[in-house]
Design a protein around this motif. Sequence first.
Motif, PDB file in Angstrom:
ATOM      1  N   MET A  62       0.859  -1.192   0.000  1.00 46.98           N
ATOM      2  CA  MET A  62       0.000   0.000   0.000  1.00 46.98           C
ATOM      3  C   MET A  62       0.888   1.232   0.000  1.00 46.98           C
ATOM      4  O   MET A  62       1.941   1.246   0.640  1.00 46.98           O
ATOM      5  CB  MET A  62      -0.912   0.024   1.231  1.00 46.98           C
ATOM      6  CG  MET A  62      -1.940  -1.071   1.271  1.00 46.98           C
ATOM      7  SD  MET A  62      -3.205  -0.922   0.008  1.00 46.98           S
ATOM      8  CE  MET A  62      -4.013   0.580   0.508  1.00 46.98           C
ATOM      9  N   ALA A  63       0.472   2.270  -0.717  1.00 43.96           N
ATOM     10  CA  ALA A  63       1.163   3.557  -0.740  1.00 43.96           C
ATOM     11  C   ALA A  63       0.128   4.628  -0.431  1.00 43.96           C
ATOM     12  O   ALA A  63      -0.906   4.706  -1.090  1.00 43.96           O
ATOM     13  CB  ALA A  63       1.799   3.806  -2.095  1.00 43.96           C
ATOM     14  N   LYS A  64       0.416   5.455   0.579  1.00 42.96           N
ATOM     15  CA  LYS A  64      -0.558   6.445   1.040  1.00 42.96           C
ATOM     16  C   LYS A  64       0.097   7.814   1.104  1.00 42.96           C
ATOM     17  O   LYS A  64       1.178   7.972   1.679  1.00 42.96           O
ATOM     18  CB  LYS A  64      -1.061   6.027   2.422  1.00 42.96           C
ATOM     19  CG  LYS A  64      -2.086   6.923   3.026  1.00 42.96           C
ATOM     20  CD  LYS A  64      -2.549   6.339   4.341  1.00 42.96           C
ATOM     21  CE  LYS A  64      -2.823   7.448   5.311  1.00 42.96           C
ATOM     22  NZ  LYS A  64      -3.159   6.962   6.635  1.00 42.96           N
ATOM     23  N   GLY A  65      -0.544   8.803   0.492  1.00 40.67           N
ATOM     24  CA  GLY A  65      -0.098  10.184   0.575  1.00 40.67           C
ATOM     25  C   GLY A  65      -1.045  10.980   1.448  1.00 40.67           C
ATOM     26  O   GLY A  65      -2.013  10.434   1.986  1.00 40.67           O
ATOM     27  N   SER A  66      -0.815  12.267   1.594  1.00 42.41           N
ATOM     28  CA  SER A  66      -1.700  13.085   2.421  1.00 42.41           C
ATOM     29  C   SER A  66      -3.027  13.358   1.726  1.00 42.41           C
ATOM     30  O   SER A  66      -4.026  13.627   2.385  1.00 42.41           O
ATOM     31  CB  SER A  66      -1.019  14.405   2.782  1.00 42.41           C
ATOM     32  OG  SER A  66      -0.787  15.170   1.611  1.00 42.41           O
ATOM     33  N   ARG A  67      -3.066  13.271   0.383  1.00 41.02           N
ATOM     34  CA  ARG A  67      -4.295  13.556  -0.359  1.00 41.02           C
ATOM     35  C   ARG A  67      -4.876  12.349  -1.081  1.00 41.02           C
ATOM     36  O   ARG A  67      -5.950  12.446  -1.677  1.00 41.02           O
ATOM     37  CB  ARG A  67      -4.040  14.657  -1.385  1.00 41.02           C
ATOM     38  CG  ARG A  67      -3.658  15.976  -0.754  1.00 41.02           C
ATOM     39  CD  ARG A  67      -3.367  17.023  -1.799  1.00 41.02           C
ATOM     40  NE  ARG A  67      -2.135  16.652  -2.501  1.00 41.02           N
ATOM     41  CZ  ARG A  67      -1.873  16.982  -3.751  1.00 41.02           C
ATOM     42  NH1 ARG A  67      -2.731  17.661  -4.451  1.00 41.02           N
ATOM     43  NH2 ARG A  67      -0.731  16.623  -4.314  1.00 41.02           N
ATOM     44  N   PHE A  68      -4.190  11.202  -1.080  1.00 40.96           N
ATOM     45  CA  PHE A  68      -4.658  10.048  -1.841  1.00 40.96           C
ATOM     46  C   PHE A  68      -4.057   8.769  -1.291  1.00 40.96           C
ATOM     47  O   PHE A  68      -3.094   8.795  -0.539  1.00 40.96           O
ATOM     48  CB  PHE A  68      -4.292  10.183  -3.324  1.00 40.96           C
ATOM     49  CG  PHE A  68      -2.832  10.425  -3.538  1.00 40.96           C
ATOM     50  CD1 PHE A  68      -1.943   9.373  -3.597  1.00 40.96           C
ATOM     51  CD2 PHE A  68      -2.354  11.713  -3.667  1.00 40.96           C
ATOM     52  CE1 PHE A  68      -0.599   9.593  -3.783  1.00 40.96           C
ATOM     53  CE2 PHE A  68      -1.005  11.941  -3.854  1.00 40.96           C
ATOM     54  CZ  PHE A  68      -0.135  10.886  -3.914  1.00 40.96           C
ATOM     55  N   THR A  69      -4.635   7.643  -1.699  1.00 44.81           N
ATOM     56  CA  THR A  69      -4.121   6.313  -1.365  1.00 44.81           C
ATOM     57  C   THR A  69      -4.037   5.495  -2.642  1.00 44.81           C
ATOM     58  O   THR A  69      -4.979   5.495  -3.429  1.00 44.81           O
ATOM     59  CB  THR A  69      -5.046   5.595  -0.355  1.00 44.81           C
ATOM     60  OG1 THR A  69      -5.114   6.381   0.824  1.00 44.81           O
ATOM     61  CG2 THR A  69      -4.526   4.215  -0.012  1.00 44.81           C
ATOM     62  N   ALA A  70      -2.913   4.840  -2.844  1.00 42.11           N
ATOM     63  CA  ALA A  70      -2.744   3.976  -4.008  1.00 42.11           C
ATOM     64  C   ALA A  70      -2.663   2.534  -3.543  1.00 42.11           C
ATOM     65  O   ALA A  70      -2.198   2.240  -2.456  1.00 42.11           O
ATOM     66  CB  ALA A  70      -1.453   4.340  -4.750  1.00 42.11           C
ATOM     67  N   GLY A  71      -3.108   1.647  -4.368  1.00 39.78           N
ATOM     68  CA  GLY A  71      -3.004   0.241  -4.034  1.00 39.78           C
ATOM     69  C   GLY A  71      -4.358  -0.359  -3.792  1.00 39.78           C
ATOM     70  O   GLY A  71      -5.356   0.275  -4.011  1.00 39.78           O
ATOM     71  N   PRO A  72      -4.425  -1.550  -3.355  1.00 37.94           N
ATOM     72  CA  PRO A  72      -3.295  -2.407  -3.011  1.00 37.94           C
ATOM     73  C   PRO A  72      -2.667  -3.050  -4.250  1.00 37.94           C
ATOM     74  O   PRO A  72      -3.322  -3.250  -5.261  1.00 37.94           O
ATOM     75  CB  PRO A  72      -3.916  -3.461  -2.115  1.00 37.94           C
ATOM     76  CG  PRO A  72      -5.321  -3.586  -2.601  1.00 37.94           C
ATOM     77  CD  PRO A  72      -5.711  -2.206  -3.077  1.00 37.94           C
ATOM     78  N   LEU A  73      -1.394  -3.340  -4.131  1.00 36.64           N
ATOM     79  CA  LEU A  73      -0.659  -4.083  -5.150  1.00 36.64           C
ATOM     80  C   LEU A  73      -0.320  -5.434  -4.545  1.00 36.64           C
ATOM     81  O   LEU A  73       0.277  -5.507  -3.475  1.00 36.64           O
ATOM     82  CB  LEU A  73       0.623  -3.345  -5.540  1.00 36.64           C
ATOM     83  CG  LEU A  73       1.600  -4.139  -6.414  1.00 36.64           C
ATOM     84  CD1 LEU A  73       0.997  -4.394  -7.778  1.00 36.64           C
ATOM     85  CD2 LEU A  73       2.908  -3.410  -6.543  1.00 36.64           C
ATOM     86  N   ALA A  74      -0.720  -6.507  -5.212  1.00 35.40           N
ATOM     87  CA  ALA A  74      -0.462  -7.865  -4.711  1.00 35.40           C
ATOM     88  C   ALA A  74       0.693  -8.485  -5.497  1.00 35.40           C
ATOM     89  O   ALA A  74       0.691  -8.485  -6.724  1.00 35.40           O
ATOM     90  CB  ALA A  74      -1.705  -8.724  -4.834  1.00 35.40           C
ATOM     91  N   ILE A  75       1.689  -8.991  -4.758  1.00 32.89           N
ATOM     92  CA  ILE A  75       2.832  -9.683  -5.349  1.00 32.89           C
ATOM     93  C   ILE A  75       2.827 -11.100  -4.788  1.00 32.89           C
ATOM     94  O   ILE A  75       2.771 -11.280  -3.574  1.00 32.89           O
ATOM     95  CB  ILE A  75       4.160  -8.986  -4.979  1.00 32.89           C
ATOM     96  CG1 ILE A  75       4.146  -7.547  -5.473  1.00 32.89           C
ATOM     97  CG2 ILE A  75       5.341  -9.752  -5.548  1.00 32.89           C
ATOM     98  CD1 ILE A  75       5.314  -6.731  -4.940  1.00 32.89           C
TER      99      ILE A  75
END
Length: 74
Positions: A58-71
Amino acid sequence: VVRLLDQYGNIHPYTQEALELSAEGPGTIVGPRLVPLSGGVTAFWVRSAAHKGTITIMAKGSRFTAGPLAIEAV
């Protein structure tokens, strides 16, 4: 590699936001957990553990969240 894209798929080259990275499952993030988006792009490494399973990033910024990325670690 993480890229901050707009709704048309263009990179936001002037974004200087930090991302907080997290990993769940049989793996860890290599390096710092807080990484800057420089020119709208950043990269990081993932280390797998000794057993199989799904690593979720998971990658989280102050204005958005990206992910989830499954490996899948095999």
